[in-house]
Write an enzyme that holds these catalytic residues in place. Sequence first.
Site, PDB file in Angstrom:
ATOM      1  N   GLY A 193       8.775   3.567   1.906  1.00 22.20           N
ATOM      2  CA  GLY A 193       7.972   2.889   2.916  1.00 22.20           C
ATOM      3  C   GLY A 193       6.488   3.152   2.774  1.00 22.20           C
ATOM      4  N   SER A 194       5.705   2.531   3.615  1.00 24.05           N
ATOM      5  CA  SER A 194       4.258   2.714   3.674  1.00 24.05           C
ATOM      6  C   SER A 194       3.655   1.598   4.502  1.00 24.05           C
ATOM      7  CB  SER A 194       3.628   2.761   2.278  1.00 24.05           C
ATOM      8  OG  SER A 194       2.291   3.164   2.389  1.00 24.05           O
ATOM      9  N   ARG A 195       2.948   0.634   3.847  1.00 28.95           N
ATOM     10  CA  ARG A 195       2.308  -0.431   4.605  1.00 28.95           C
ATOM     11  C   ARG A 195       2.211  -1.692   3.750  1.00 28.95           C
ATOM     12  NH1 ARG A 195      -3.693   0.456   6.426  1.00 28.95           N
ATOM     13  NH2 ARG A 195      -4.283  -1.569   5.588  1.00 28.95           N
TER      14      ARG A 195
ATOM     15  N   ILE B 276       0.841  -1.198   0.000  1.00 29.32           N
ATOM     16  CA  ILE B 276       0.000   0.000   0.000  1.00 29.32           C
ATOM     17  C   ILE B 276       0.874   1.245   0.000  1.00 29.32           C
ATOM     18  CG2 ILE B 276      -1.816   1.264   1.207  1.00 29.32           C
ATOM     19  CD1 ILE B 276      -2.627  -1.390   2.505  1.00 29.32           C
TER      20      ILE B 276
END
EC number: 4.1.1.65
Length: 218
Positions: A187-189, A157
Amino acid sequence: MPHSQTSASRDSLLGVRIARGASPWLLPTVATAALSLARSRRSRRAAALAVPTTALAAGMLWFFRDPEREIAQGRVISPADGVVQSIMPWKDGRTRVAIFMSPLNVHVNRAPLAGTVTSVEHVPGGFVPAFNKESENNERVVWHFDTELGDIEMVQIAGAVARRIVPYIPQGTKVEQGDRIGLIRFGSRVDIYLPEGVEVDVEVGQVTTAGVTRIDRD
């Protein structure tokens, strides 16, 4: 059998292994820093510019590092470096484990199990921060793996900063557990859905390491 490196970058810079897909961000930054350093002895302006550009280049090297990992044993291992943000039972009996990746984490994601990639689907969406509930509608890449546990779904995500997801491998690829499969810039999820009957062995707030942290329990 050794883990396949077909999806991994072979590139390195200043002795640091660099994630494939980082070049559009990294190369201009490093080139600017190198040029400023080369001119710094002859120009005060270049010397002043060399400090922030060199610091930014060093930061980019850190952001896009891709270290080797000793892949752990276990049925399901973490696909991402980060912190477990939530553990949520799903209506179909699966359990979703959401891992939040900060800009300081390694951004390369790895296969949670050995198997075959049955689909890689890009889903357009927004770019709100990944810790926000509205991130459920963010841009994403949805993966499905045919494994010994059946179908495993994993979702990369995008977030407010991470506006580009770079899959390394296409549908139909066979992967070993811990193989590099893609990159989320900055980055993120990453969400992984454990099949019904598979118990979670991590907790909310726990730090995970891709390819190392086991997330299921025997």
